[in-house]
Write an enzyme that holds these catalytic residues in place. Structure first.
Site, PDB file in Angstrom:
ATOM      1  N   ARG A  37       0.823  -1.203   0.000  1.00  0.00           N
ATOM      2  CA  ARG A  37       0.000   0.000   0.000  1.00  0.00           C
ATOM      3  C   ARG A  37       0.857   1.254   0.000  1.00  0.00           C
ATOM      4  O   ARG A  37       0.378   2.338  -0.290  1.00  0.00           O
ATOM      5  CB  ARG A  37      -0.898   0.028   1.237  1.00  0.00           C
TER       6      ARG A  37
ATOM      7  N   ARG B 110     -22.205  -2.560   3.742  1.00  0.00           N
ATOM      8  CA  ARG B 110     -21.320  -2.062   4.791  1.00  0.00           C
ATOM      9  C   ARG B 110     -21.782  -0.695   5.249  1.00  0.00           C
ATOM     10  O   ARG B 110     -22.175   0.142   4.459  1.00  0.00           O
ATOM     11  CB  ARG B 110     -19.887  -1.957   4.249  1.00  0.00           C
TER      12      ARG B 110
END
Ligand SMILES: [Zn+2]
Length: 231
Positions: free
Chosen positions: A93, A162
């Site tokens: 990342r 979500r």
């Protein structure tokens, strides 16, 4: 026999990265190494790493680089990945992680880093219709729900929207991702490992593009031998 591959797939949330990683892992017959899946399984089986990760997540903290790289490093040293390769999903990342990964994958190195590109407008639309299995993390959408009554096809878990999939939260995450990932993309570009692939269209079309990019690279061959993969 089709040769394996040592691949990293990058892409913002909603770019279809998970779907493509599964397809690519089948195509090249290499494991799909997903940091998300690995973390979920560590948490579920209550390993030491899983317990530490759980605590951090409960506090709303990010999993630190070292922990992620420890997990990835141990997975990439198993025989299947050292033998045929891998499709790495969710890591790196940051450039810091990329540097560590570079050491982990020596001496062979990576073949390619794919950046799946999808416009923010399309991603917003995809994410708003997204539904996720609470147990295994499998992705569905309002357009492609599970076969039976919002019950996961893979594991039987509950499939829900979500709570942080609101438009505002999605936009915030996408902006964060872009800011965070820009240096990482540059890092791979400088090392001539990055290939940008248009992630728009059907999953089949996208897979064809990615496979096409990998195969083109192999036909071309690499002077430094980095692209060479044993069959
Ligand atoms: Zn599931």
């Amino acid at each position: 026999m089709i040769p394996g591959v040592r691949l990293v797939v990058l892409g913002k949330q909603g770019a279809g990265k998970g779907t493509q990683c599964v397809r690519l892992s089948h195509h090249y017959v290499v494991p799909h190494v997903s940091t998300g899946d690995m973390l979920r399984s560590e948490v579920k089986s209550r390993t030491d790493l899983g317990k530490r990760a759980r605590e951090l997540m409960d506090q709303g903290d990010l999993i630190p680089d070292d922990m992620v790289m420890e997990m990835v490093g141990s997975r990439l040293s198993e025989r299947d990945t050292t033998g045929r390769g891998f499709v790495l999903d969710g890591c790196p990342r940051t450039t810091h992680q990329a540097e560590k990964l570079d050491k982990l994958v020596q001496p062979s190195g990576l073949d390619l880093v794919i950046d799946l590109q999808v416009s923010t407008t399309l991603v917003m639309k995809r994410l708003a219709s997204r539904r996720v299995c609470v147990d295994c993390g499998a992705n569905y959408s309002t357009a492609a729900p599970p076969l039976v009554n919002w019950t996961c096809d893979v594991c039987g878990g509950e499939v829900v929207q979500r709570q942080d999939d609101t438009e505002e939260a999605i936009e915030r995450r996408l902006n964060l991702y872009e800011a965070e990932t820009a240096p990482l993309l540059d890092w791979y570009k400088q090392r001539e490992l990055l290939v940008e692939v248009n992630g728009t269209g059907s999953p089949d079309a996208v897979t064809r593009r990615v496979v096409g990019a990998i195969d083109a690279l192999r036909r071309k061959g690499r002077g430094d031998g980095r692209g060479a993969v044993p069959a």
